[in-house]
Design a protein around this motif. Structure first.
Motif, short mmCIF file in Angstrom:
data_model
loop_
_atom_site.label_atom_id
_atom_site.label_comp_id
_atom_site.label_asym_id
_atom_site.label_seq_id
_atom_site.Cartn_x
_atom_site.Cartn_y
_atom_site.Cartn_z
N GLY A 139 0.80 -1.22 0.00
CA GLY A 139 0.00 0.00 0.00
C GLY A 139 0.83 1.27 0.00
O GLY A 139 0.28 2.37 -0.09
N ILE A 140 2.16 1.11 0.09
CA ILE A 140 3.05 2.27 0.05
C ILE A 140 3.23 2.71 -1.39
O ILE A 140 3.54 1.90 -2.28
CB ILE A 140 4.43 1.94 0.69
CG1 ILE A 140 4.25 1.52 2.16
CG2 ILE A 140 5.37 3.13 0.58
CD1 ILE A 140 5.53 1.06 2.82
N ALA A 141 3.03 4.00 -1.66
CA ALA A 141 3.04 4.50 -3.04
C ALA A 141 4.43 4.43 -3.67
O ALA A 141 4.59 4.01 -4.82
CB ALA A 141 2.53 5.95 -3.07
N SER A 142 5.44 4.84 -2.93
CA SER A 142 6.79 4.92 -3.49
C SER A 142 7.45 3.54 -3.54
O SER A 142 7.50 2.81 -2.53
CB SER A 142 7.65 5.86 -2.63
OG SER A 142 9.00 5.76 -2.98
N GLY A 143 7.99 3.19 -4.71
CA GLY A 143 8.69 1.92 -4.86
C GLY A 143 9.94 1.87 -4.02
O GLY A 143 10.31 0.82 -3.46
N GLU A 144 10.61 3.01 -3.88
CA GLU A 144 11.83 3.08 -3.07
C GLU A 144 11.51 2.83 -1.61
O GLU A 144 12.26 2.13 -0.90
CB GLU A 144 12.48 4.46 -3.25
CG GLU A 144 13.80 4.60 -2.51
CD GLU A 144 14.43 5.97 -2.71
OE1 GLU A 144 15.36 6.29 -1.95
OE2 GLU A 144 13.99 6.71 -3.61
N GLU A 145 10.40 3.41 -1.14
CA GLU A 145 10.01 3.21 0.26
C GLU A 145 9.60 1.76 0.51
O GLU A 145 9.86 1.21 1.57
CB GLU A 145 8.85 4.15 0.62
CG GLU A 145 9.26 5.61 0.71
CD GLU A 145 10.26 5.84 1.81
OE1 GLU A 145 10.11 5.24 2.90
OE2 GLU A 145 11.22 6.60 1.59
#
Length: 311
Positions: free
Chosen positions: A225-231
């Motif tokens: 559910g986290i938008a950023s792929g890096e995160e």
């Protein structure tokens, strides 16, 4: 129950049929023994000495390293004594104590891995409340609960062993004492000692593994559910070390269980070797995994060996 009618020592066994190469086997085992002591001892030293590592994840790691250290120190002296000196005798009291420590510490290690899964779940599910949820006091209570579960749950089995008469052969199949190994030598009704471990394994190893899997299902659900792929990658990377240690521990548990249950026709060397893998592989691998995969530990090791300041 009957009082133990024999005070005769038990006889430990090394590797059947391989006595001629004991000196080579002893070199390998001694090297592993030294590495386990140094690896886990270094982790404990770093976590105690480096203030940057004074956080819940590292406290649980210290519990894991301490457990690995104690279980290795508990088993390896008798193993090395058999390999180096061919001294096989062990008194009943020492044997029962060794079996108690080996089995209770295995349950403690499973509990610590479960606690570490909870740590990762809280860190990813509620990162802003991480330090308020996993306070030092709560970490200590979790650690105490894990140790009590391990040390108390094994007591009934070992108490029973100490009361059994042993009128058959006193020869054990390993170079250390295991409950299931000693139990088979008793001249008494061992029904309780057969059934209780099955229930205990179901309520500890099996249940711990299920909860760990469930916690990672929830973690993956949160991470996706986290938008950023890096995160997302950063969040999952914090779990890699723990997942690796879980796999190392439970794969060896499953391997040993399968050998005991379905490998009746396998060579005794296979059974004995798998037992050593179970007791030595996790303590050997865990420091390596955390040294390579955990940035804080890696940096602290670099500072230690380069002589840099801790401030």
């Amino acid at each position: 129950m009957w009082p133990n009618s024999s005070n005769a020592p038990f006889l430990l066994t090394g590797f059947p049929g391989l006595k001629r190469v004991y000196h080579w086997i002893s070199i390998l085992f001694f090297a592993i023994y030294v590495f386990v002591l140094l690896g886990n001892g270094t982790l404990l030293y770093l976590i105690r000495d480096d203030r940057r590592l004074h956080e819940p994840m590292c406290y649980f790691l210290a519990m894991l390293a301490g457990t690995d250290l104690i279980v290795t120190v508990t088993t390896m002296p008798t193993v090395m004594r058999v390999l180096w000196l061919d001294y096989r005798e062990i008194s009943p009291g020492a044997c029962f104590l060794q079996a108690y420590l080996i089995h209770s510490l295995s349950i403690i290690e499973s509990g610590v891995l479960l606690a570490m899964a909870y740590d990762r779940f809280v860190a990813i599910q509620t990162p802003l409340r991480y330090k308020t949820i996993l306070t030092n006091s709560r970490v200590m209570k979790i650690g105490l609960g894990v140790m009590l579960r391990g040390f108390v749950s094994i007591v009934p089995l070992i108490v029973r062993l100490s009361w059994f008469p042993y009128c058959r052969s006193h020869v054990l199949s390993h170079a250390f004492c295991l409950h299931q190994d000693v139990m088979k030598l008793a001249c008494a009704d061992i029904t309780f000692n057969r059934i209780y471990p099955v229930v205990l394994v179901s309520l500890t190893f099996f249940l711990d593994a299920l909860i760990i899997v469930f916690s990672y299902v929830l973690i993956l659900k949160t991470v996706t559910g986290i938008a950023s792929g890096e995160e997302r990658a950063k969040a999952l990377n914090t779990c890699v070390s723990h997942i690796s240690c879980v796999l190392v521990f439970y794969i060896t548990v499953i391997g040993l269980t399968f050998i005991h249950r379905f490998g009746k026709h396998a060579s005794p060397v296979v059974h004995v070797t798998m037992s050593y893998v179970y007791f030595l592989f996790p303590p050997f691998m865990n420091p390596i995994i955390y040294s390579i995969k955990t940035r804080q530990i890696r940096r602290s090791m670099v500072r230690l060996f380069s002589g840099s300041s801790r401030t």
